[in-house]
Design a protein around this motif. Structure first.
Motif, mmCIF file in Angstrom:
data_model
loop_
_atom_site.group_PDB
_atom_site.id
_atom_site.type_symbol
_atom_site.label_atom_id
_atom_site.label_comp_id
_atom_site.label_asym_id
_atom_site.label_seq_id
_atom_site.Cartn_x
_atom_site.Cartn_y
_atom_site.Cartn_z
ATOM 1 N N ARG A 7 0.837 -1.206 0.000
ATOM 2 C CA ARG A 7 0.000 0.000 0.000
ATOM 3 C C ARG A 7 0.872 1.256 0.000
ATOM 4 N NH1 ARG A 7 -5.511 -0.417 1.277
ATOM 5 N NH2 ARG A 7 -6.199 -2.509 1.847
ATOM 6 N N LEU A 10 2.174 1.659 -3.474
ATOM 7 C CA LEU A 10 1.113 2.111 -4.370
ATOM 8 C C LEU A 10 0.810 3.590 -4.136
ATOM 9 C CD1 LEU A 10 -0.822 0.997 -6.545
ATOM 10 C CD2 LEU A 10 -2.506 0.668 -4.736
ATOM 11 N N VAL A 13 3.680 5.705 -5.611
ATOM 12 C CA VAL A 13 3.616 5.752 -7.072
ATOM 13 C C VAL A 13 2.483 6.666 -7.518
ATOM 14 C CG1 VAL A 13 3.214 4.400 -9.167
ATOM 15 C CG2 VAL A 13 4.642 3.466 -7.336
ATOM 16 N N ASN A 14 1.329 6.559 -6.844
ATOM 17 C CA ASN A 14 0.191 7.403 -7.199
ATOM 18 C C ASN A 14 0.492 8.874 -6.959
ATOM 19 O OD1 ASN A 14 -2.841 7.757 -7.756
ATOM 20 N ND2 ASN A 14 -2.629 8.700 -5.746
ATOM 21 N N PHE A 47 -1.767 -4.158 -10.029
ATOM 22 C CA PHE A 47 -1.834 -2.850 -9.386
ATOM 23 C C PHE A 47 -0.854 -1.843 -9.993
ATOM 24 C CE2 PHE A 47 -3.576 -5.618 -6.056
ATOM 25 C CZ PHE A 47 -4.762 -4.955 -5.820
ATOM 26 N N LEU A 48 0.243 -2.310 -10.550
ATOM 27 C CA LEU A 48 1.229 -1.445 -11.177
ATOM 28 C C LEU A 48 1.511 -1.944 -12.585
ATOM 29 C CD1 LEU A 48 3.919 -1.055 -8.331
ATOM 30 C CD2 LEU A 48 2.122 0.579 -8.933
ATOM 31 N N VAL A 68 0.614 3.574 -11.610
ATOM 32 C CA VAL A 68 -0.525 2.823 -11.084
ATOM 33 C C VAL A 68 -1.365 2.316 -12.245
ATOM 34 C CG1 VAL A 68 -2.672 2.988 -9.766
ATOM 35 C CG2 VAL A 68 -0.592 4.100 -8.915
ATOM 36 N N HIS A 69 -1.689 1.033 -12.213
ATOM 37 C CA HIS A 69 -2.565 0.469 -13.235
ATOM 38 C C HIS A 69 -3.998 0.905 -12.921
ATOM 39 C CE1 HIS A 69 -4.618 -2.197 -15.942
ATOM 40 N NE2 HIS A 69 -3.467 -2.695 -16.380
ATOM 41 N N GLY A 72 -6.437 -1.749 -11.359
ATOM 42 C CA GLY A 72 -6.028 -2.556 -10.216
ATOM 43 C C GLY A 72 -7.120 -2.662 -9.167
ATOM 44 N N LEU A 92 -8.516 3.559 -10.560
ATOM 45 C CA LEU A 92 -7.427 4.154 -9.778
ATOM 46 C C LEU A 92 -6.825 5.390 -10.436
ATOM 47 C CD1 LEU A 92 -5.583 1.074 -8.250
ATOM 48 C CD2 LEU A 92 -6.446 3.075 -6.999
ATOM 49 N N HIS A 93 -7.296 5.760 -11.617
ATOM 50 C CA HIS A 93 -6.913 7.031 -12.235
ATOM 51 C C HIS A 93 -8.003 8.084 -12.057
ATOM 52 C CE1 HIS A 93 -3.592 5.429 -15.173
ATOM 53 N NE2 HIS A 93 -3.297 5.255 -13.896
ATOM 54 N N LEU A 373 -5.576 3.709 -0.841
ATOM 55 C CA LEU A 373 -4.193 4.060 -1.168
ATOM 56 C C LEU A 373 -3.345 4.316 0.071
ATOM 57 C CD1 LEU A 373 -4.829 6.371 -4.250
ATOM 58 C CD2 LEU A 373 -3.645 4.177 -4.284
#
Length: 379
Positions: A7, A10, A13-14, A47-48, A68-69, A72, A92-93, A373
Motif C-alpha cells: 500500500r 502504491l 507511485v500514485n 496494481f502497477l 498505477v494500473h 487494479g 485508480l486514475h 491508497l
C-alpha cells in the motif's frame, strides 16, 4: 488485498504520478532488489505497470517508470447533494467507468436500501466490477466524525448522530466511508485533479451552500472532531440574518447561491441566479450590482482569512457554471487582495473550476480510493 508495504508503494507511485524502482528504494530505505521483488508481485497482481524508460544519470542504465494500473481496483461513490442522488464507479486514475442516479431519501435506513438497490445497475456494464470494487464512499453536506462513519450533523438533511456508514455497509455488504462534500472534493483534486502536485492547498466549494477543506503538508486536515475548514458557518456579519445552523450572519447567509437568490427576491428582481444578476448588472440595475458586490465581498473576505491562517500554495474555488466569469468573480478576487496583509497580496494563486454531477460523484468515490491508497480500513 495488499500488505502495508505494498500500500505504501502504491501510494508513493500514485502521489508521484510515476516513479522508478531506484527512486522507490531510496524513498523506502530498502535495497533495489527487495523493492524489485515487491514491485513484481504488484505488477503480476495488476496494481502497477511499467511505462516508458527514464534516462539514467551519467553512464547508468535507463530506469523504467512505474505507474498505477488504472484497473487494479475500482471504487463506487454516492453524492447526496441533490435528488436524484448520483452514483459513479471510478478506477485508480479517477476515471468514471459508469454512472447511475437513484431516489435520495432523508430517512437513513431507506437511503441505505436505495443505494443497495442501485448498485447492480452501476456494475452491470462491467462484469468484472464485483471482483475489482473494494470500497464505497458517500458524501453529503454536513459534519462527519473523525472515523468517517457517523454524520454528526447535517442541517440540509436534518440529521444528527446518524451512523450512516454502518447502515450502508449492512445494506450493501461493502466497506463504506462517508465524508463531508468539500473534503471529498479536495481529496479528489489531490489524487486525480489539478492539486496533485501541491503539498498545501485550500479548496472552497461555492454552490447552494459553501464548503472548504485543507490539505496541509500533503495530508487532509480534518481536525480533532472532523470539523476543520467549515467557513460556511463562520460569522462575518454580527447580528446578521438568521442562518439554518441557528446562528446569525454566517457566510452562508451572505454568499451562497441560496442566499443570493433570497436577496434577489427581496429586491423584487426576476433574476435569482448569478448569471441572471450579471446580465442585469451589465444593464445598470443597481440592486443586482449591490447583491453581487455584497456576496462577492463576503466570500472574498472569508477566503482572505483562510489565506492568512493557512498560507496555502493555492486556493481552488469549485463553482457552478458562470459563477466567476463576471462581476461576482472580480469582486471576490478584489476582496481577497484587499483583506490579506499587504505584504501577502497577490502571492497566493486563485484557480477556479466548474462543478457538475460527475464532479461530486467522483469525489465520493475518491474517498474510498484515498483510504485504499493510504491503507485505512473503512467501516
Amino acid at each position: 488485498m495488499l500488505t502495508t508495504l505494498q500500500r505504501q508503494i502504491l501510494g508513493a507511485v500514485n502521489a508521484s504520478g510515476g516513479i522508478s524502482r531506484t527512486e522507490l528504494a531510496q524513498l523506502s530505505g530498502m535495497s533495489k532488489a527487495a523493492i524489485g521483488g515487491v514491485v513484481r508481485e504488484m505488477i503480476d497482481a495488476g496494481f502497477l505497470h511499467e511505462a516508458e524508460t527514464v534516462p539514467g544519470s551519467g553512464q547508468g542504465r535507463p530506469s523504467v517508470r512505474l505507474v498505477v494500473h488504472p484497473d487494479g481496483a475500482w471504487f463506487a461513490g454516492v453524492s447526496l447533494l441533490q435528488n436524484p442522488a448520483q452514483m459513479a464507479l471510478i478506477n485508480l486514475h479517477g476515471e468514471i467507468l459508469s454512472r447511475v442516479s437513484f431516489a435520495a431519501d432523508s430517512d437513513p435506513q431507506r437511503l441505505a436500501e436505495n443505494i443497495a438497490l442501485a448498485l447492480p445497475a452501476l456494475l452491470e456494464p462491467h462484469p468484472e466490477a464485483a471482483k475489482k470494487m473494494v470500497g464505497l464512499g458517500v458524501t453529503l453536506s454536513g459534519l462527519i466524525d473523525e472515523h468517517q462513519s457517523t454524520c454528526v450533523q447535517s442541517a440540509l438533511l436534518g440529521w444528527r448522530d446518524v451512523p450512516l456508514a454502518k447502515l450502508i455497509s449492512q445494506a450493501t455488504g461493502m466497506d463504506v466511508a462517508i465524508e463531508n462534500d468539500a473534503k471529498a472534493l479536495a481529496v479528489s483534486e489531490k489524487n486525480f485533479g489539478q492539486a496533485r502536485d501541491l503539498s498545501s492547498f485550500t479548496l472552497v466549494s461555492h454552490g447552494a451552500g459553501i464548503g472548504s477543506a485543507h490539505f496541509i503538508a500533503g495530508k487532509l486536515h480534518r481536525g480533532l472532531h472532523g470539523g476543520a475548514g467549515e467557513i460556511a458557518h463562520c460569522t462575518l456579519e454580527l447580528n446578521g440574518s438568521p442562518c439554518r445552523c441557528g446562528k446569525r450572519g454566517c457566510l452562508d447567509t451572505l454568499a451562497s447561491l441560496n442566499a443570493i437568490a433570497e436577496m434577489a427576491r427581496a429586491e423584487g428582481l426576476d433574476a435569482t441566479t448569478i448569471g441572471g444578476l450579471e446580465q442585469q448588472a451589465m444593464q445598470g440595475v443597481s440592486a443586482a450590482i449591490r447583491i453581487l458586490h455584497r456576496a462577492g465581498s463576503a466570500l472574498g473576505l472569508a477566503i482572505s482569512h483562510l489565506i492568512q491562517i493557512n498560507d496555502p500554495d493555492m486556493i481552488l474555488i469549485a463553482h457552478q457554471d458562470a459563477d466567476f466569469s463576471g462581476l461576482f468573480g472580480t469582486v471576490v478576487q478584489q476582496s481577497i487582495e484587499a483583506n490579506v496583509l499587504p505584504g501577502n497580496a497577490g502571492k497566493t494563486p486563485v484557480r477556479t473550476f466548474t462543478l457538475n454531477d460527475d464532479t461530486w460523484a467522483r469525489a465520493a468515490a475518491s474517498i474510498a480510493a484515498h483510504r485504499f491508497l493510504v491503507g485505512l480500513k473503512p467501516v
